[in-house]
Motif scaffolding. Structure first.
Motif, PDB file in Angstrom:
ATOM      1  N   ASN A 296       0.801  -1.225   0.000  1.00 51.55           N
ATOM      2  CA  ASN A 296       0.000   0.000   0.000  1.00 51.55           C
ATOM      3  C   ASN A 296       0.834   1.277   0.000  1.00 51.55           C
ATOM      4  N   ASP A 297       1.929   1.264  -0.772  1.00 54.60           N
ATOM      5  CA  ASP A 297       2.746   2.473  -0.860  1.00 54.60           C
ATOM      6  C   ASP A 297       2.544   3.192  -2.186  1.00 54.60           C
ATOM      7  N   GLY A 298       1.611   2.707  -3.018  1.00 59.14           N
ATOM      8  CA  GLY A 298       1.321   3.365  -4.278  1.00 59.14           C
ATOM      9  C   GLY A 298       2.110   2.862  -5.463  1.00 59.14           C
ATOM     10  N   ASP A 299       3.035   1.919  -5.264  1.00 63.77           N
ATOM     11  CA  ASP A 299       3.836   1.358  -6.349  1.00 63.77           C
ATOM     12  C   ASP A 299       3.474  -0.110  -6.543  1.00 63.77           C
ATOM     13  N   THR A 300       3.516  -0.573  -7.792  1.00 62.02           N
ATOM     14  CA  THR A 300       3.136  -1.948  -8.093  1.00 62.02           C
ATOM     15  C   THR A 300       4.323  -2.877  -7.925  1.00 62.02           C
ATOM     16  N   ASP A 301       4.144  -3.908  -7.106  1.00 61.55           N
ATOM     17  CA  ASP A 301       5.178  -4.884  -6.807  1.00 61.55           C
ATOM     18  C   ASP A 301       4.965  -6.134  -7.669  1.00 61.55           C
ATOM     19  N   VAL A 302       5.947  -7.040  -7.639  1.00 68.23           N
ATOM     20  CA  VAL A 302       5.934  -8.191  -8.540  1.00 68.23           C
ATOM     21  C   VAL A 302       6.270  -9.461  -7.762  1.00 68.23           C
ATOM     22  N   LEU A 303       5.473 -10.499  -7.957  1.00 68.06           N
ATOM     23  CA  LEU A 303       5.774 -11.819  -7.420  1.00 68.06           C
ATOM     24  C   LEU A 303       6.216 -12.714  -8.571  1.00 68.06           C
ATOM     25  N   VAL A 304       7.390 -13.322  -8.455  1.00 64.72           N
ATOM     26  CA  VAL A 304       7.929 -14.240  -9.457  1.00 64.72           C
ATOM     27  C   VAL A 304       7.697 -15.666  -8.970  1.00 64.72           C
ATOM     28  N   LEU A 305       7.068 -16.492  -9.815  1.00 58.03           N
ATOM     29  CA  LEU A 305       6.697 -17.854  -9.432  1.00 58.03           C
ATOM     30  C   LEU A 305       7.573 -18.859 -10.162  1.00 58.03           C
ATOM     31  N   ARG A 306       8.054 -19.879  -9.429  1.00 58.19           N
ATOM     32  CA  ARG A 306       9.035 -20.807  -9.990  1.00 58.19           C
ATOM     33  C   ARG A 306       8.699 -22.265  -9.662  1.00 58.19           C
ATOM     34  N   GLY A 307       9.292 -23.163 -10.468  1.00 57.11           N
ATOM     35  CA  GLY A 307       9.317 -24.585 -10.142  1.00 57.11           C
ATOM     36  C   GLY A 307       8.255 -25.439 -10.788  1.00 57.11           C
ATOM     37  N   ALA A 308       7.302 -24.836 -11.514  1.00 60.96           N
ATOM     38  CA  ALA A 308       6.204 -25.613 -12.088  1.00 60.96           C
ATOM     39  C   ALA A 308       6.698 -26.698 -13.025  1.00 60.96           C
ATOM     40  N   TRP A 309       5.937 -27.781 -13.086  1.00 59.01           N
ATOM     41  CA  TRP A 309       6.163 -28.921 -13.977  1.00 59.01           C
ATOM     42  C   TRP A 309       7.352 -29.795 -13.585  1.00 59.01           C
ATOM     43  N   LEU A 310       8.153 -29.384 -12.620  1.00 53.08           N
ATOM     44  CA  LEU A 310       9.439 -30.036 -12.380  1.00 53.08           C
ATOM     45  C   LEU A 310       9.422 -31.036 -11.233  1.00 53.08           C
ATOM     46  N   GLY A 311       8.310 -31.261 -10.576  1.00 49.54           N
ATOM     47  CA  GLY A 311       8.272 -32.230  -9.488  1.00 49.54           C
ATOM     48  C   GLY A 311       9.269 -31.881  -8.398  1.00 49.54           C
ATOM     49  N   ASN A 312      10.098 -32.863  -8.019  1.00 46.66           N
ATOM     50  CA  ASN A 312      11.069 -32.617  -6.959  1.00 46.66           C
ATOM     51  C   ASN A 312      12.132 -31.604  -7.366  1.00 46.66           C
ATOM     52  N   HIS A 313      12.407 -31.483  -8.680  1.00 46.91           N
ATOM     53  CA  HIS A 313      13.325 -30.429  -9.133  1.00 46.91           C
ATOM     54  C   HIS A 313      12.693 -29.048  -8.990  1.00 46.91           C
ATOM     55  N   GLY A 314      11.385 -29.009  -8.747  1.00 53.40           N
ATOM     56  CA  GLY A 314      10.689 -27.738  -8.647  1.00 53.40           C
ATOM     57  C   GLY A 314      10.686 -27.121  -7.266  1.00 53.40           C
ATOM     58  N   ARG A 315      11.461 -27.665  -6.369  1.00 55.67           N
ATOM     59  CA  ARG A 315      11.563 -27.055  -5.027  1.00 55.67           C
ATOM     60  C   ARG A 315      12.419 -25.793  -5.122  1.00 55.67           C
ATOM     61  N   GLN A 316      11.810 -24.765  -5.708  1.00 51.53           N
ATOM     62  CA  GLN A 316      12.489 -23.496  -5.944  1.00 51.53           C
ATOM     63  C   GLN A 316      11.730 -22.385  -5.231  1.00 51.53           C
ATOM     64  N   PRO A 317      12.429 -21.370  -4.767  1.00 46.24           N
ATOM     65  CA  PRO A 317      11.735 -20.281  -4.074  1.00 46.24           C
ATOM     66  C   PRO A 317      11.057 -19.340  -5.055  1.00 46.24           C
ATOM     67  N   ASN A 318       9.934 -18.787  -4.641  1.00 44.00           N
ATOM     68  CA  ASN A 318       9.371 -17.649  -5.356  1.00 44.00           C
ATOM     69  C   ASN A 318      10.110 -16.391  -4.924  1.00 44.00           C
ATOM     70  N   SER A 319       9.881 -15.296  -5.626  1.00 45.84           N
ATOM     71  CA  SER A 319      10.511 -14.024  -5.256  1.00 45.84           C
ATOM     72  C   SER A 319       9.463 -12.933  -5.171  1.00 45.84           C
ATOM     73  N   LEU A 320       9.453 -12.201  -4.070  1.00 45.07           N
ATOM     74  CA  LEU A 320       8.644 -10.996  -3.959  1.00 45.07           C
ATOM     75  C   LEU A 320       9.564  -9.805  -4.203  1.00 45.07           C
TER      76      LEU A 320
END
Length: 743
Positions: A296-320
């Motif tokens: 709520n500071d007036g600027d648009t932030d971004v969430l990056v989503l990771r790891g899809a389709w990869l099963g156990n290789h998909g244990r990756q962090p998202n990024s805010l």
């Protein structure tokens, strides 16, 4: 054309050259970059099936001088598949020729099935080689746009000629091979030989390629605009991230060696890559992006989503990525309490509890081998979150591919929809707090009639019929192989799973109106989003299609809302039928001329399946429009979910248009500034706003046609929003040819 390995080398050189700028990153950003680099190294040492150069090296190590014929074939077949996936097509052809030379040693029955499959694969290898020689090295505004014609016809036809010979050989041995039939039609187009160059029994009827409506053609201008990033599948968001009034782009690619990029809109029709200056050095990967102002500071932030389709290789962090308001971002994932390790590509921001702070739902991918429950993070209002999915019963376990929110029952509380690839979809109605103050949700998908299709992907709430009630679109994602596209167009049996269009019945449920909506050829959308192509006041949508197999060359599909419940296929007329795999889609007026342009992230999953992102410039229409930017009042609440009613009058009478503030679909982000088409209106009679958590619409004065306005919470009058004007003319004259430049 550089190989994927050379692309990597170019990228690593750029990383090395960032030097001082990289060192100036915020420590939390540097920490995330180091974590991503470590995960990437671990994957390269133990590669999954999408790291195809590494897979080629591993397979080659297993080849021995003396191998039994069945083992030799299976090994070399796997090698050839990975060579094509790695974009090493000439090597693949040599392997296929060697395999074809030895098929005489196979039993006759085995040979009859093996030889046509190898010839089809050879045709694919040559076709992919032809794409690199033509669509990439000699990229034009028509490249890879189905049906291929004009400047899309290959200037260097030799490889396509080889592809045609191989595909005809495959069909001579197996005339019913629909995969080969589809590829033969595409190949003939690249040679300028369609339809006559396709034998009649295999030919797609030209009538099936015609549009339902004469939409003016949109020009693909990504190279001239400087946004033709050559990468793999990924996310994309169009928004004014740096506060100068112009819509910028942030794009990602799912490889952990591909940089997340911030493309600054210069205001002259072109964009500048400011990824490093924005503090994003080393922030890589991401199959999807979701935007919102979480703090709520007036600027648009971004969430990056990771790891899809990869099963156990998909244990990756998202990024805010927190927007600092000055054109820079800081990775605050750990500090915000969002660091977790689950495979995902979908999430949604929503204020489920009405406290004015956006919460976050993340749809994770659970399989039989690994359970990854969904997550719900409650916003504490101090920049941090607490995970409460289990407490509220929203820790669903399934292969979640899409998430969206909307107030479908008009009670002032946002509800949640989950699209699953492996079973019934879920609609969680927000029941509010109980007597003890504990929030309650209930899955009403079956009762509401929206639990299908059972193989789903992107989804969204929208009011497609302008009746003031949120409807629902859910894309199907099921197919046998690319031959189903041929089967659909020729009236043969197929396995395509179509989408569902659900109309809100205003009684707590929905009616399935898919059968009469004209969407039977809307196949395999991965990325998809909606907007208004011609400013007629009816919401249209673009389905960016494809699947992981390298031969899954399906045209993306654009549908125009005719306003009567029917969606017209305008793919060919508008020039939208991109054959490369499509992902995140965004509708937005990047050049401030009053109409929405369309950006889409292109590219597949296998390491060599790269392609340039596309930007389709809107040729415009005579219809009226209105832009509204909503801002927080003194109570600093989020405006996501704000609903707008616009009553207009024109030559054909009066009408009402409804819109909701959101980023659109579940795979790709539209700007949060509303861009509303108003058709033939010559007067705005009334504008009213229902703020988040409210049901009643409050009238807003001071709004006029063809203008941009700021509406602040708590004010009853809008003020003019002074958006900057384009500094120069269109940088890409219609139909111009241009060579692709590497990034």
């Amino acid at each position: 054309m550089p190989s994927p390995g050379q692309f990597l080398g170019i990228g690593l050189c750029l990383l090395a050259g960032w030097g001082e700028l990289s060192a100036q990153r915020d420590p939390s950003t540097a920490e995330m970059a180091a974590l991503l680099a470590r995960i990437d190294r671990e994957h390269r040492e133990n590669p999954h099936g999408y790291l195809n150069d590494e897979m080629v090296a591993r397979i080659k190590q297993t080849i021995r001088p003396q191998m039994a014929l069945p083992e030799w074939y299976s090994t070399h077949y796997a090698l050839t598949e990975n060579l094509i996936r790695a974009n090493r097509n000439e090597e693949a052809v040599r392997e296929l020729d060697a395999m074809l030379e030895t098929t005489g040693g196979l039993p006759p029955q085995v040979r009859q099935s093996v030889e046509p499959a190898l010839q089809r694969m050879k045709g694919l290898a040559w076709l992919r080689h032809a794409e690199q020689r033509n669509c990439v090295l000699h990229h034009s505004a028509d490249s890879c746009l189905f049906p291929i014609a004009g400047q899309g016809i290959h200037q260097e036809p030799a490889s396509s000629g080889q592809a045609r010979e191989a595909l005809l050989a495959a069909l001579a041995q197996n005339p019913e091979d629909e995969r080969a039939r589809w590829l033969l039609n595409v190949t003939a187009m690249t040679l300028g030989q369609f339809p006559a160059g396709v034998p009649e029994p295999y030919r797609i009827p030209e009538s099936q390629l015609e549009s339902d409506y004469a939409l003016p053609r949109f020009q693909e201008i990504a190279p001239a605009a400087g946004v033709d990033i050559n990468a793999l599948s990924g996310g994309g968001a169009m928004e004014d991230f740096d506060g100068d009034g112009w819509l910028d782009l942030i794009v990602s690619s799912w490889s952990l060696r591909d940089q997340v990029r911030f493309l600054h809109n210069r205001g002259d029709g072109t964009f500048e890559d400011r990824s490093i200056a924005a503090g994003l050095a080393g922030i890589t990967g991401g199959l999807n992006l979701i935007i919102a102002d979480y703090d709520n500071d007036g600027d648009t932030d971004v969430l990056v989503l990771r790891g899809a389709w990869l099963g156990n290789h998909g244990r990756q962090p998202n990024s805010l990525l927190a927007n600092n308001g000055d054109g820079t971002f800081t990775d605050v994932t750990r500090a915000a309490g969002l660091l977790s390790f689950h495979p995902t590509q979908t999430a949604v921001w929503w204020d489920f509890d009405g406290d004015g702070w956006l919460d976050l739902f993340i749809g994770n991918e659970s399989t039989e081998d690994a359970v990854h429950p969904c997550e719900l993070y409650r916003n504490r209002g101090d920049g941090t979150f607490v995970e409460i999915a289990t407490t509220l019963g929203l820790d669903s376990q399934g292969w979640v591919k899409g998430t969206t929110t909307g107030d479908f029952n008009n009670d002032g509380r946002p509800d949640l929809y989950l699209s699953l690839l492996d079973g019934p979809n879920q609609l969680w109605v927000n029941q509010g707090p109980d007597a003890a103050g504990d929030w309650q949700f209930a899955d009403v998908a079956a009762a509401a009639g929206v639990d299908e299709p059972f193989r789903s992907f992107p989804c969204w709430f929208w009011d497609f019929d302008n009746d003031g009630w949120e409807d629902l679109f859910v894309a199907g994602f099921g197919v046998e192989d690319v031959g189903d596209a041929y089967a659909v167009l020729t009236g043969r049996p197929h396995e395509m799973v179509g989408p569902r269009l659900y109309r809100n019945n205003r009684r707590g449920g929905f009616d399935d109106v898919s059968e009469t909506a004209g969407l039977e050829q809307c196949w395999l959308p991965m990325g998809a989003n909606f907007g208004d192509l011609d400013n007629d006041g009816w919401l249209d949508f673009y389905a960016a299609t494809g699947d992981t197999p390298m031969d899954m060359t399906l045209p993306n599909k654009m549908y125009r809302n005719a306003g009567d419940g029917y969606f017209q296929d305008v793919t060919t007329a508008g020039g939208f039928g991109h054959l490369q795999k499509g992902h995140a889609v965004a509708f937005g007026d990047f050049d401030h001329d009053g109409d929405q342009d369309v950006h889409t992230v292109m590219g597949g999953a296998f390491s060599g399946d790269r392609y340039m992102n596309a930007l389709f410039q809107n040729p415009g229409s005579d219809h009226a429009w209105l832009k509204l930017q909503f801002e927080m009042g003194p109570d600093r609440r989020s405006v996501l979910g704000t609903r707008v009613r616009v009553d207009v009058a024109g030559p054909t009478g009066t009408r009402t248009v409804y819109r909701t503030v959101s980023s659109g679909g579940s795979f790709g982000c539209n700007p949060l500034r509303l861009e509303i088409g108003l058709g033939d209106a010559d007067k705005i009679s009334r504008v009213a706003v229902a703020w988040p958590g409210k049901v009643e619409f409050e009238p807003i004065s001071g709004v006029a046609l063809r203008g941009a306005f700021r509406v602040r919470r708590g004010d009853r009058s809008a003020e003019t929003l002074l958006l900057p004007r384009l500094a120069a003319a269109d940088p890409n004259p219609a139909g111009s040819n241009h060579s692709h430049h590497q990034h």
